[in-house]
Write an enzyme that holds these catalytic residues in place. Structure first.
Site, PDB file in Angstrom:
ATOM      1  CD  GLN A 221      -2.890   1.212   2.354  1.00 53.26           C
ATOM      2  OE1 GLN A 221      -2.830   0.380   3.263  1.00 53.26           O
ATOM      3  NE2 GLN A 221      -3.786   2.191   2.345  1.00 53.26           N
TER       4      GLN A 221
ATOM      5  CG  HIS B 285      -6.503   2.690  -3.004  1.00 48.54           C
ATOM      6  ND1 HIS B 285      -5.782   3.176  -1.932  1.00 48.54           N
ATOM      7  CD2 HIS B 285      -5.646   1.908  -3.713  1.00 48.54           C
ATOM      8  CE1 HIS B 285      -4.543   2.697  -1.991  1.00 48.54           C
ATOM      9  NE2 HIS B 285      -4.434   1.918  -3.048  1.00 48.54           N
TER      10      HIS B 285
END
Ligand code: AMP
Length: 118
Positions: free
Chosen positions: A98, A104
């Site tokens: 990430q 997201h």
């Protein structure tokens, strides 16, 4: 709980606010979907909550309905793109690659996908 305030240093909060450009393909009251700037497949769309939470787990804790909205949006995007199948992925934590700490959902498709991912 009230929605958290946008993080002034968050690039995805800036996309939600329209302060930086993105190719938006879908929007709802709770989420925005836009094309990834570095696509890993012919279709690579990010579906994000309008609210700033650092990852999917925090989103699930505070706005579970919005988490469901992200998956409903992923299906709508896949249908609009004519995908036969797609992968929906949350990278959670730096150790999982990430890099943007605003939750997201990656929606990836349009080519034969391999499993497991690296
Ligand atoms: P992750 O590594 O799971 O945090 O994914 C972050 C994703 O955001 C990467 O696939 C990036 O290519 C993408 N990304 C970063 N900045 C932008 C931007 N301004 N517009 C669209 N996608 C972006």
């Amino acid at each position: 709980m009230n929605a958290p305030t946008p993080d002034p240093d968050c690039i995805f909060c800036k996309i939600v606010a329209g302060e930086i450009p993105a190719t938006i393909v879908h929007a709802s009251d709770d989420s925005v979907a836009f094309r990834d700037v570095a696509p890993q497949a012919p279709t690579h769309v990010l579906v994000i909550p309008r609210s700033h939470y650092e990852n999917a787990a925090a989103l699930a804790d505070h706005e579970p309905a919005t988490l469901a909205d992200l998956f409903t949006t992923a299906r709508a995007v896949a249908e609009a793109e004519g995908l036969a199948g797609y992968r929906a992925v949350f990278n959670t934590g730096a150790a999982a690659q990430q890099t943007v700490f605003h939750a997201h959902l990656h929606v990836i498709g349009g080519r034969e996908l391999t499993w497991p991912p690296g």
